[in-house]
Design an enzyme around this catalytic site. Sequence first.
Site, PDB file in Angstrom:
ATOM      1  N   ILE A  71       0.830  -0.960  -0.083  1.00  0.00           N
ATOM      2  CA  ILE A  71      -0.026  -0.063  -0.207  1.00  0.00           C
ATOM      3  C   ILE A  71       1.142   1.124  -0.452  1.00  0.00           C
ATOM      4  O   ILE A  71       1.742   1.436   0.752  1.00  0.00           O
ATOM      5  CB  ILE A  71      -1.070  -0.063   1.129  1.00  0.00           C
ATOM      6  CG1 ILE A  71      -1.878   1.157   1.360  1.00  0.00           C
ATOM      7  CG2 ILE A  71      -0.174  -0.201   2.412  1.00  0.00           C
ATOM      8  CD1 ILE A  71      -2.939   1.122   2.229  1.00  0.00           C
ATOM      9  N   SER A  72       0.562   2.108  -1.058  1.00  0.00           N
ATOM     10  CA  SER A  72       1.557   3.532  -0.991  1.00  0.00           C
ATOM     11  C   SER A  72       1.663   4.181   0.271  1.00  0.00           C
ATOM     12  O   SER A  72       0.666   4.076   0.923  1.00  0.00           O
ATOM     13  CB  SER A  72       0.981   4.413  -2.043  1.00  0.00           C
ATOM     14  OG  SER A  72       1.117   3.418  -3.677  1.00  0.00           O
TER      15      SER A  72
END
Length: 224
Positions: A71-72
């Site tokens: 997840i960024s």
Amino acid sequence: MNGTAVNPSVSDGYEIPRGRLVEHLRGHYKIADERVLAAMNTVPRHLFVHDAMRSQAYKDNALPIAGGQTISQPYIVARMTELLELKGRERVLEIGSGSGYQTAVLALVARKVFAVERLDVLAAEAKARLLKIGFRNISYKTADGTEGWPVYAPFDAMLVAAGGPEIPKPLVEQLEIGGRLVIPVGSEPKSQILVRVTRTEKGFDTENCGPCSFVPLIGQHGWK
Ligand code: SAH
């Protein structure tokens, strides 16, 4: 904001760490688009990570998700969204939707999001999660996003959350005149330069927006 989906007035117990994260984005990183900051202050990031990582969800870090992906980092989500200069009426193509976190942020600041993810397990989880939270302005597809999504083209904006060796040609071809594409590009699979391409009447303007580090973009017009 198109936010009928998540209701910020309903307490989820994470208001304080989420608010601190947003102040960090504003103060330290100079994110200035109030609509982007409001979206970051609304999306419940703890619901996009594994249960065991919930306590870390509002730190400014990328975290592992299924399929060896991440997840960024919140900062990069805010920065890429800000670079798209969305006003609320746009149709946005997102490539590499992963957990669906960036998708949710886009869905709050644009009219409609077309989310493409190549890994089935992530795509299915993200769709279920976003529907459960209440988002109704997102279309989903499991596919190689380097081909774009021709039936819905042209798009006002595009965001690619994985790094390829070059800008995929189908993407720029599916961009509206005046539209923006934000994508990490680099000759190394895991280190890139963030690039913004704007389609003009005459061609394309390309801006270098600084170094970044994403997982590889794998596909026909990415890494093989
Ligand atoms: N913004 C997402 C980032 C996920 S990491 C999040 O915050 O959760 C990048 C994602 O890009 C991965 O899920 C990976 O599977 C996906 N990806 C890589 N190449 C792709 C391609 N050609 N088409 C669609 N998705 C791709």
